[in-house]
Design an enzyme around this catalytic site. Structure first.
Site, PDB file in Angstrom:
ATOM      1  N   SER A  41       5.886   7.932 -13.411  1.00 36.95           N
ATOM      2  CA  SER A  41       6.963   8.105 -12.429  1.00 36.95           C
ATOM      3  C   SER A  41       7.972   9.110 -12.986  1.00 36.95           C
ATOM      4  O   SER A  41       8.133   9.228 -14.211  1.00 36.95           O
ATOM      5  CB  SER A  41       7.674   6.768 -12.196  1.00 36.95           C
ATOM      6  OG  SER A  41       8.881   6.970 -11.486  1.00 36.95           O
ATOM      7  N   TYR A  86      11.569  -0.830 -15.199  1.00 35.07           N
ATOM      8  CA  TYR A  86      10.542   0.010 -14.558  1.00 35.07           C
ATOM      9  C   TYR A  86      10.485   1.376 -15.248  1.00 35.07           C
ATOM     10  O   TYR A  86       9.402   1.845 -15.624  1.00 35.07           O
ATOM     11  CB  TYR A  86      10.878   0.162 -13.070  1.00 35.07           C
ATOM     12  CG  TYR A  86       9.922   1.063 -12.309  1.00 35.07           C
ATOM     13  CD1 TYR A  86       8.661   0.604 -11.938  1.00 35.07           C
ATOM     14  CD2 TYR A  86      10.280   2.365 -11.971  1.00 35.07           C
ATOM     15  CE1 TYR A  86       7.782   1.422 -11.239  1.00 35.07           C
ATOM     16  CE2 TYR A  86       9.414   3.188 -11.276  1.00 35.07           C
ATOM     17  CZ  TYR A  86       8.166   2.712 -10.913  1.00 35.07           C
ATOM     18  OH  TYR A  86       7.290   3.529 -10.228  1.00 35.07           O
TER      19      TYR A  86
HETATM   20  P1  NAD Z   1       2.468  -0.149  -3.478  1.00 37.49           P
HETATM   21  O1  NAD Z   1       3.363  -1.314  -3.665  1.00 37.49           O
HETATM   22  O2  NAD Z   1       2.122   0.306  -2.124  1.00 37.49           O
HETATM   23  O3  NAD Z   1       1.107  -0.378  -4.281  1.00 37.49           O
HETATM   24  C1  NAD Z   1       1.083  -1.005  -5.541  1.00 37.49           C
HETATM   25  C2  NAD Z   1      -0.352  -1.367  -5.874  1.00 37.49           C
HETATM   26  O4  NAD Z   1      -0.348  -2.112  -7.106  1.00 37.49           O
HETATM   27  C3  NAD Z   1      -0.982  -2.254  -4.803  1.00 37.49           C
HETATM   28  O5  NAD Z   1      -2.274  -1.792  -4.520  1.00 37.49           O
HETATM   29  C4  NAD Z   1      -1.038  -3.624  -5.458  1.00 37.49           C
HETATM   30  O6  NAD Z   1      -2.168  -4.360  -5.074  1.00 37.49           O
HETATM   31  C5  NAD Z   1      -1.120  -3.276  -6.940  1.00 37.49           C
HETATM   32  N1  NAD Z   1      -0.558  -4.392  -7.701  1.00 37.49           N
HETATM   33  C6  NAD Z   1       0.736  -4.811  -7.719  1.00 37.49           C
HETATM   34  N2  NAD Z   1       0.835  -5.917  -8.459  1.00 37.49           N
HETATM   35  C7  NAD Z   1      -0.404  -6.207  -8.927  1.00 37.49           C
HETATM   36  C8  NAD Z   1      -0.949  -7.239  -9.720  1.00 37.49           C
HETATM   37  N3  NAD Z   1      -0.201  -8.235 -10.207  1.00 37.49           N
HETATM   38  N4  NAD Z   1      -2.265  -7.236  -9.967  1.00 37.49           N
HETATM   39  C9  NAD Z   1      -3.036  -6.255  -9.481  1.00 37.49           C
HETATM   40  N5  NAD Z   1      -2.601  -5.246  -8.727  1.00 37.49           N
HETATM   41  C10 NAD Z   1      -1.288  -5.231  -8.443  1.00 37.49           C
HETATM   42  O7  NAD Z   1       3.140   1.015  -4.326  1.00 37.49           O
HETATM   43  P2  NAD Z   1       2.808   2.566  -4.531  1.00 37.49           P
HETATM   44  O8  NAD Z   1       4.059   3.291  -4.223  1.00 37.49           O
HETATM   45  O9  NAD Z   1       1.537   2.959  -3.882  1.00 37.49           O
HETATM   46  O10 NAD Z   1       2.652   2.564  -6.121  1.00 37.49           O
HETATM   47  C11 NAD Z   1       1.479   2.991  -6.808  1.00 37.49           C
HETATM   48  C12 NAD Z   1       1.880   3.489  -8.182  1.00 37.49           C
HETATM   49  O11 NAD Z   1       2.735   4.626  -8.050  1.00 37.49           O
HETATM   50  C13 NAD Z   1       2.679   2.469  -9.003  1.00 37.49           C
HETATM   51  O12 NAD Z   1       2.258   2.513 -10.346  1.00 37.49           O
HETATM   52  C14 NAD Z   1       4.097   2.967  -8.875  1.00 37.49           C
HETATM   53  O13 NAD Z   1       4.899   2.567  -9.955  1.00 37.49           O
HETATM   54  C15 NAD Z   1       3.885   4.462  -8.831  1.00 37.49           C
HETATM   55  N6  NAD Z   1       4.996   5.232  -8.243  1.00 37.49           N
HETATM   56  C16 NAD Z   1       5.432   4.971  -6.981  1.00 37.49           C
HETATM   57  C17 NAD Z   1       6.493   5.709  -6.467  1.00 37.49           C
HETATM   58  C18 NAD Z   1       7.053   5.468  -5.074  1.00 37.49           C
HETATM   59  O14 NAD Z   1       8.139   5.988  -4.777  1.00 37.49           O
HETATM   60  N7  NAD Z   1       6.365   4.755  -4.209  1.00 37.49           N
HETATM   61  C19 NAD Z   1       7.074   6.707  -7.246  1.00 37.49           C
HETATM   62  C20 NAD Z   1       6.599   6.950  -8.527  1.00 37.49           C
HETATM   63  C21 NAD Z   1       5.532   6.205  -9.021  1.00 37.49           C
END
Ligand code: NAD
Length: 250
Positions: free
Chosen positions: A144, A158
């Site tokens: 991130s 985080y």
């Molecule tokens: P999201 O909440 O839509 O998806 C998160 C995913 O992680 C889901 O598929 C969920 O099933 C899985 N997950 C969560 N807890 C879990 C657990 N206990 N066991 C197994 N799987 C689990 O979020 P997203 O935005 O698609 O995030 C995906 C990645 O991108 C993450 O690592 C997040 O930190 C990173 N990210 C997101 C953003 C944003 O703004 N959305 C920005 C930077 C990085």
């Protein structure tokens, strides 16, 4: 379009948000994908059905559980007899601040570090051991922008977890490049997914002001970046973290 035909990829958290976009993009480019899910089996099975069972399968594992990451990787290998690329995408971003009670603070830190760092490290470990037997492989960790610029006071855990993922990614690159094991991270700013939805709604104007490009990152652009890294076309970029944030670096 990149051609990923013949590659078997495990995408953790592959059924939602960035993970869903990644599962769909990689399979559209010809890869076979193991769509891992945490709790939402229905979502994962729907995506597998859309893509087709020849090219995708669903595997569940709760990554809050110690050891679940290693077991997941081994199950993923069993599907096609190998995994060529691991995408560590699953992650959580619960809120907790110094104003909350100590036990709440500690539990939230521990859970976040377990899912965002320890499970990633365990998956990377299994992948390295497997890739050794296959003379190479590719790791892609979703970090991130918060790894570099920090985060709000209620998301310090985080930011810390993602900073550690960047350091882990680079360490693996240094340690295993000679075994043709490549390791990359991708560091998005805000991405329009469920994880960010509430914050994006509440702070839309402020976020738009902060991003020179004017809008948050579409999940498909993160997926395209992962597809490029998974292609192996940029081997000497190993250890790099790629930014996607519309030029809102600091
Ligand atoms: P999201 O909440 O839509 O998806 C998160 C995913 O992680 C889901 O598929 C969920 O099933 C899985 N997950 C969560 N807890 C879990 C657990 N206990 N066991 C197994 N799987 C689990 O979020 P997203 O935005 O698609 O995030 C995906 C990645 O991108 C993450 O690592 C997040 O930190 C990173 N990210 C997101 C953003 C944003 O703004 N959305 C920005 C930077 C990085």
């Amino acid at each position: 379009m990149l051609n990923l035909t013949g590659k078997v990829v495990l995408v953790t958290g592959g059924s939602r948000g960035i993970g869903e976009a990644t599962s769909r993009t990689l399979t559209a480019a010809g890869a076979k994908v193991i769509v891992h899910y945490g709790h939402s089996a229905d979502e994962a099975h729907r995506i597998v059905q859309d893509i087709g069972r020849e090219q995708a399968t669903a595997l569940g594992a709760d990554l809050t559980q110690a050891g679940a990451g290693a077991a997941l990787f081994r199950e993923a290998v069993a599907w096609q007899g190998r995994v060529d690329v691991l995408v560590n995408n699953a992650g959580i971003a619960p809120s907790v601040s110094v104003d909350d009670p100590l036990d709440e603070w500690s539990i939230t830190w521990a859970r976040t570090l377990q899912v965002n760092l320890m499970a990633v490290a365990d998956l990377c470990r299994e992948a390295i051991l497997h890739f050794r037997t296959r003379q190479g492989g590719i790791l892609i960790n979703i970090a991130s922008r918060a790894a570099f610029r920090g985060d709000n006071p209620d998301a310090m855990h985080y930011a810390a977890s993602k900073g550690a993922v960047v350091a882990l990614t680079r360490s693996i690159a240094r340690g295993y490049a000679h075994e043709n094991i490549l390791s990359y991270a991708v560091a998005p700013g805000w991405v329009r997914t469920d994880m960010a939805a509430a914050y994006l709604r509440e702070h839309a104007a402020e976020i738009a002001r902060d991003i020179p490009m004017g809008d948050v990152v579409p999940p498909e652009e993160v997926a395209n970046t992962v597809a490029f890294l998974a292609s192996g076309l940029a081997r000497h970029m190993t250890g790099a973290t790629l930014d996607l944030n519309g030029a809102s670096y600091t």
